[in-house]
Write an enzyme that holds these catalytic residues in place. Structure first.
Site, mmCIF file in Angstrom:
data_model
loop_
_atom_site.group_PDB
_atom_site.id
_atom_site.type_symbol
_atom_site.label_atom_id
_atom_site.label_comp_id
_atom_site.label_asym_id
_atom_site.label_seq_id
_atom_site.Cartn_x
_atom_site.Cartn_y
_atom_site.Cartn_z
ATOM 1 N N CYS A 174 15.265 9.950 6.942
ATOM 2 C CA CYS A 174 16.270 9.045 6.797
ATOM 3 C C CYS A 174 17.382 9.613 5.789
ATOM 4 O O CYS A 174 18.026 8.987 4.907
ATOM 5 C CB CYS A 174 15.905 7.847 6.172
ATOM 6 S SG CYS A 174 14.773 6.710 7.071
ATOM 7 N N GLN A 227 11.372 6.767 -5.321
ATOM 8 C CA GLN A 227 10.606 8.023 -5.261
ATOM 9 C C GLN A 227 10.387 8.357 -6.927
ATOM 10 O O GLN A 227 9.696 9.297 -7.054
ATOM 11 C CB GLN A 227 11.348 9.208 -4.708
ATOM 12 C CG GLN A 227 11.450 8.840 -3.273
ATOM 13 C CD GLN A 227 10.071 8.846 -2.561
ATOM 14 O OE1 GLN A 227 9.067 9.347 -2.853
ATOM 15 N NE2 GLN A 227 10.326 8.106 -1.286
ATOM 16 N N ASP A 238 18.432 4.271 -7.005
ATOM 17 C CA ASP A 238 17.319 4.024 -6.147
ATOM 18 C C ASP A 238 16.221 4.704 -6.673
ATOM 19 O O ASP A 238 16.194 5.957 -6.928
ATOM 20 C CB ASP A 238 17.720 4.814 -4.659
ATOM 21 C CG ASP A 238 16.608 4.798 -3.774
ATOM 22 O OD1 ASP A 238 15.478 4.415 -4.081
ATOM 23 O OD2 ASP A 238 16.771 5.362 -2.674
ATOM 24 N N LYS A 241 5.550 1.870 -1.717
ATOM 25 C CA LYS A 241 5.499 3.641 -2.099
ATOM 26 C C LYS A 241 4.667 3.666 -3.469
ATOM 27 O O LYS A 241 4.669 4.601 -3.865
ATOM 28 C CB LYS A 241 6.928 3.815 -2.234
ATOM 29 C CG LYS A 241 7.874 4.020 -0.899
ATOM 30 C CD LYS A 241 9.043 4.687 -0.894
ATOM 31 C CE LYS A 241 9.748 4.375 0.281
ATOM 32 N NZ LYS A 241 9.402 5.161 1.342
ATOM 33 N N HIS A 272 19.215 8.491 0.668
ATOM 34 C CA HIS A 272 18.546 7.951 1.830
ATOM 35 C C HIS A 272 19.554 7.156 2.627
ATOM 36 O O HIS A 272 20.404 6.484 1.881
ATOM 37 C CB HIS A 272 17.248 7.289 1.354
ATOM 38 C CG HIS A 272 16.489 6.747 2.420
ATOM 39 N ND1 HIS A 272 16.719 5.484 2.927
ATOM 40 C CD2 HIS A 272 15.194 7.077 2.614
ATOM 41 C CE1 HIS A 272 15.707 5.061 3.787
ATOM 42 N NE2 HIS A 272 14.752 5.877 3.549
#
Length: 415
Positions: A370, A207, A204, A230, A127
């Protein structure tokens, strides 16, 4: 469970809403909405700053939320820094390393200083939030930015990673789950490569946090970020996890009130982590709401959530593969994944495809998500992305697949 999410009862364009855009932002259960409102109507006050009753209540709720959210990712409270989201957390880390390069911070900060010839390694699947901060850091310090390529099936090229990560590598930053490909990346292998090179690892986890069990210390990474919105939580709050020794050695990025011990007109001394990284007014209500979201996820159970979403992903993938002119991005056989697929529709722009689905009450994401370099890698400028969460059903998936089946005929691009 769906009754806990008021928005799922909404109709869009005359159809019951099918919400398949949770990778962009998840919907919020009533419990989270009520928690923020309850704080604002019963305990609202500035934290860590007042001696009155409301200030004490607010501070207790705020720090209890830190304990809850830290525990959700396997961490101790002092290992969780509140941020406004994952983007802010990644920028915090990159700028802190830049400050260390300038000689700021305690003597221990020198371990993070970069020099020309040093290398920062990311992946081709990142991202922009886990790419551009490192581009900027490389520009400011003279370090070089390298990337681990993605194979045709969407998996990372670990052979290339082994050749890229070496004596000059200082940071390895990578996504746990690609927000385009939906594939769970091999964290253990990448951490091992980075550790052998003496490099800092930055994960990261945006997700992965809402979709599968997450124990950040057990993964062996040094730093990680995630976003509240999220994972059923409010906007404007996220977390930066760090190993205790790493957080203690990193110099601060933002400075101001609440992160100091002693201030004169000429100098300042800073609090220990995590407060050293929490200058100014914090997202108190959103943090409390995020703690309630975490308890909701824990109540359902992350193993059950992951199994449910994997089943939805399989159902979705099977349906999409049967439709002529649909090209799935990252269709790796046997790969562990979350409930997310991005795809190209032959002869139809992604935005047109998304608008057609919206006319049927189906909400998906369109664009490059993104992650422009990753789309460029697959030869497309944009894709359609459908992403499921714990509140989605087989009927949602079936309506979506049937909707996709109608896209090309509607635009005269094929049967």
């Amino acid at each position: 469970m769906r009754e806990d999410f008021p928005i799922l009862g909404k109709s869009v364009n005359g159809h019951p809403l099918v919400y398949l855009d949770s990778a962009a932002t998840s919907q919020k259960p009533r419990q989270v909405l009520d928690a923020e409102r309850d704080f604002l109507t019963r305990s609202n006050a500035a934290v860590h700053r007042g001696a009155h009753t409301l200030a004490a209540e607010a501070t207790d709720l705020f720090e209890d939320a830190r304990t809850t959210v830290a525990g959700f990712v396997g961490a101790a409270p002092e290992q969780l820094v509140w941020t406004s989201g994952a983007t802010a957390g990644l920028n915090l880390v990159a700028y802190a390393i830049g400050n260390a390069t300038l000689g700021r911070g305690a003597p221990a900060s020198a371990r993070f200083a970069l020099r020309p010839g040093d290398e920062l390694v990311v992946t081709e699947a990142e991202h922009h939030a886990n790419l551009i901060p490192w581009q900027e850091l490389a520009t400011r310090t003279g370090a070089a930015l390298r990337h681990i390529p993605v194979r045709d099936d969407g998996t990372l090229d670990l052979d290339a990673a082994a050749s890229l990560i070496g004596d000059r590598t200082r940071v390895v930053a990578f996504t746990h789950v690609s927000n385009v490909l939906g594939i769970v990346n091999p964290v253990a292998e990448l951490v091992a490569l980075a550790r052998d090179a003496g490099a800092l690892t930055v994960l990261d986890a945006c997700q992965s946090a809402p979709h599968l069990p997450l124990d950040l210390p057990a993964l062996g990474i040094d730093l990680a970020v995630f976003s509240g919105h999220k994972m059923l939580g409010p906007y404007g709050v996220g977390g930066l996890y760090g190993r205790a020794d790493v957080l203690e050695a990193l110099p601060p990025f933002l400075t101001g009130g609440s992160m100091i011990t002693t201030v004169t007109l000429d100098s300042a001394e800073y609090l220990p982590a995590p407060q050293r990284f929490e200058a100014g007014t914090q997202p108190v209500g959103p943090a409390i709401g995020l703690a309630v979201a975490v308890r909701y996820l824990e109540g359902v159970g992350l193993p059950a959530i992951h199994a449910h979403e994997q089943r939805l992903a399989a159902r979705m993938g099977e349906g999409l593969r049967e439709i002529p002119g649909i090209r799935l991005l990252g269709d790796a056989a046997g790969a562990e994944r979350v409930g997310l697929w991005a795809f190209d529709v032959e002869g139809v722009h992604a935005h047109d495809a998304g608008q057609y689905l919206d006319s049927l009450g189906i909400a998906v994401r369109v664009g490059h998500h993104c992650a422009a370099p990753l789309h460029r890698r697959f030869g497309v400028t944009a894709s359609v992305r459908a992403s499921a969460a714990l509140y989605n059903t087989d009927d949602d998936v079936d309506r979506f697949v049937e909707g996709v089946r109608g896209i090309r005929p509607y635009f005269g691009a094929g049967a």
